[in-house]
Design a protein around this motif. Structure first.
Motif, short mmCIF file in Angstrom:
data_model
loop_
_atom_site.label_atom_id
_atom_site.label_comp_id
_atom_site.label_asym_id
_atom_site.label_seq_id
_atom_site.Cartn_x
_atom_site.Cartn_y
_atom_site.Cartn_z
N PHE A 68 46.32 34.35 33.47
CA PHE A 68 45.33 35.20 34.27
C PHE A 68 44.64 34.18 35.42
CE2 PHE A 68 40.63 35.67 34.94
CZ PHE A 68 40.72 37.22 35.46
N LEU A 69 44.59 32.85 35.17
CA LEU A 69 44.32 31.70 35.98
C LEU A 69 45.32 31.75 37.09
CD1 LEU A 69 42.80 29.34 33.46
CD2 LEU A 69 41.54 30.76 34.85
N ILE A 70 46.67 31.52 37.02
CA ILE A 70 47.42 31.73 37.85
C ILE A 70 47.49 33.08 38.68
CG2 ILE A 70 50.22 31.82 38.17
CD1 ILE A 70 50.50 30.29 35.68
N GLY A 71 47.41 34.06 38.28
CA GLY A 71 47.01 35.51 38.78
C GLY A 71 45.99 35.24 39.83
N TRP A 72 44.73 34.61 39.25
CA TRP A 72 43.35 34.62 40.19
C TRP A 72 44.02 33.81 41.66
CZ3 TRP A 72 38.49 35.77 38.89
CH2 TRP A 72 37.48 35.38 39.78
N LYS A 73 44.85 33.03 41.49
CA LYS A 73 45.19 32.26 42.71
C LYS A 73 46.16 32.88 43.51
CE LYS A 73 44.68 27.72 40.93
NZ LYS A 73 45.27 26.14 40.57
N LEU A 74 47.04 33.69 43.05
CA LEU A 74 48.34 34.36 43.83
C LEU A 74 48.19 35.83 44.00
CD1 LEU A 74 51.18 32.56 41.84
CD2 LEU A 74 50.09 31.99 43.86
N LEU A 75 47.21 36.65 43.30
CA LEU A 75 47.05 38.02 43.52
C LEU A 75 45.83 38.40 44.24
CD1 LEU A 75 48.30 39.31 40.08
CD2 LEU A 75 49.51 39.03 42.35
N GLY A 76 44.93 37.72 44.57
CA GLY A 76 43.93 38.33 45.42
C GLY A 76 42.65 38.57 44.68
N GLY A 77 41.48 38.83 45.08
CA GLY A 77 40.26 39.27 44.67
C GLY A 77 40.22 40.55 43.85
N ARG A 78 40.61 41.54 44.51
CA ARG A 78 40.39 42.87 43.65
C ARG A 78 41.72 43.08 42.85
NH1 ARG A 78 39.27 48.49 46.77
NH2 ARG A 78 37.20 47.50 46.85
N GLN A 79 42.71 42.39 43.04
CA GLN A 79 43.96 42.66 42.26
C GLN A 79 43.63 42.02 41.08
OE1 GLN A 79 47.23 44.04 42.92
NE2 GLN A 79 46.91 43.94 40.77
N ILE A 80 43.06 40.46 40.89
CA ILE A 80 42.63 39.83 39.83
C ILE A 80 41.57 40.51 38.90
CG2 ILE A 80 41.08 38.27 40.74
CD1 ILE A 80 44.07 37.49 38.52
N ILE A 81 40.67 41.28 39.64
CA ILE A 81 39.70 41.98 38.81
C ILE A 81 40.28 42.96 38.02
CG2 ILE A 81 37.69 43.63 38.97
CD1 ILE A 81 36.97 42.14 41.34
N TYR A 82 41.38 43.80 38.50
CA TYR A 82 42.00 44.87 37.91
C TYR A 82 43.13 44.06 36.85
CZ TYR A 82 40.47 48.10 41.45
OH TYR A 82 39.56 48.57 42.37
N THR A 83 43.43 43.02 36.91
CA THR A 83 44.32 42.45 36.33
C THR A 83 43.52 42.05 34.81
OG1 THR A 83 45.80 41.56 37.77
CG2 THR A 83 45.86 40.17 35.60
N GLY A 84 42.30 41.37 35.08
CA GLY A 84 41.44 41.22 34.07
C GLY A 84 40.90 42.29 33.31
N VAL A 85 40.64 43.59 33.95
CA VAL A 85 40.56 44.74 33.31
C VAL A 85 41.67 44.96 32.43
CG1 VAL A 85 39.95 47.29 33.36
CG2 VAL A 85 38.76 45.62 34.81
N GLY A 86 42.74 45.03 32.96
CA GLY A 86 44.01 45.24 31.97
C GLY A 86 44.04 44.50 30.90
N ILE A 87 43.95 42.91 30.93
CA ILE A 87 44.09 42.26 29.74
C ILE A 87 43.08 42.46 28.68
CG2 ILE A 87 43.81 39.92 29.39
CD1 ILE A 87 44.98 38.86 31.96
#
Length: 289
Positions: A68-87
């Motif tokens: 998730f921390l890697i995704g935070w740097k590479l996928l952008g703001g809204r994208q990582i929010i939705y990733t966090g929701v998914g996890i």
């Protein structure tokens, strides 16, 4: 105005929650009870469950934190929010279904002979869950993050990337899982990858015809008249002959493919025809959003 701003995230988050729930259900209802495998980080959590009895919900959360921390740097703001929701959703629904199974509210599908049936339903369920999550811009963490990054960088479909990652991880589990279970698992993974692409790219599939012919205008006129489809005439030059030609470009539904073939053959049997798959067609004569 404020209600509209609030509704957009809700319309995305609710499908992600639904997809995570379907995926978690498929994992605990079909995969683990039949000692099958799964790919990606989820495959690691399944192995940890088989080997040490560690809860999939716990291992899923712990392993996904660094990803998730890697995704935070590479996928952008809204994208990582939705990733966090998914996890978070996947962790919660794994925990919920684990409790329901332990308390006897859900009786998992177990078989000692028909593993193909378990693999088929597992593939459809897992693929449907991930496909819904991906379609609305989320991930469930793990290799999903890697797949989405590669999808952006390379243009490969999410299903293809997930299939490649899954085969690598599942292959490495041969030391623990019997070979026949691995083969059944590959069936489930393959089906899941197709369901992911089907849901993400859209259920409606059309075909694009590129027709290179000396009679392209005549073909276009008949298509317009008999099929009520728009045709675009594109000027072209033959690389070998250096002669000017015309290419007719037309998109039709799957049901109209045979009719278009017949029109082309009737006008110019020597026409050079290229057919491509087209997904999510919008505009007159097709779906409108």
């Amino acid at each position: 105005m404020n209600n509209s701003k609030l509704m957009n995230p809700v319309r995305v988050i609710l499908p992600i929650l639904l997809g995570a729930a379907i995926y978690a259900f498929g994992l605990l209802y079909f995969i683990i009870p039949n000692e099958l495998m799964e790919g990606g980080v989820t495959g690691i959590t399944v192995l940890l469950n088989y080997a040490f009895g560690i809860s999939p919900s716990l291992s899923t959360l712990v392993i996904n934190i660094p990803l998730f921390l890697i995704g935070w740097k590479l996928l952008g703001g809204r994208q990582i929010i939705y990733t966090g929701v998914g996890i978070g959703a996947l962790t919660f629904f794994l925990w919920l279904f684990e409790r329901l199974i332990k308390q006897g509210w859900i009786d998992p599908f177990r078989t000692h002979s028909d593993y193909l049936l378990a693999a088929l339903y597992a593939g459809v369920t897992l693929g449907a869950g991930l496909g819904i999550v991906f379609r609305f811009g989320g991930t469930t963490g793990g290799s999903d993050i890697i797949a989405r990054i590669l999808n952006r960088k390379t243009g490969w479909s999410m299903g293809q990337i997930m299939l490649a990652i899954d085969i690598i991880i599942i292959g490495s589990s041969l030391f623990y899982i019997p070979k026949e279970k691995i083969l059944y698992t590959l069936v489930a993974v393959f089906i899941a990858s197709k369901v992911i692409d089907f849901i993400q790219e859209g259920a409606y599939s059309a075909r694009a015809f590129m027709i290179i012919s000396d009679h392209a205008n005549d073909i276009a006129d008949i298509i317009t008249r008999d099929m009520d489809r728009g045709v675009t005439i594109i000027p072209a030059i033959g690389a070998f002959s250096k002669q000017a030609k015309h290419m007719a470009y037309c998109v039709v539904s799957r049901q109209e493919i045979r009719t278009l073939h017949q029109i082309v053959r009737s006008v110019d049997p020597k026409a050079f025809v290229i057919i491509n798959d087209v997904h999510d067609v919008h505009g007159e004569g097709f779906k409108v959003e």
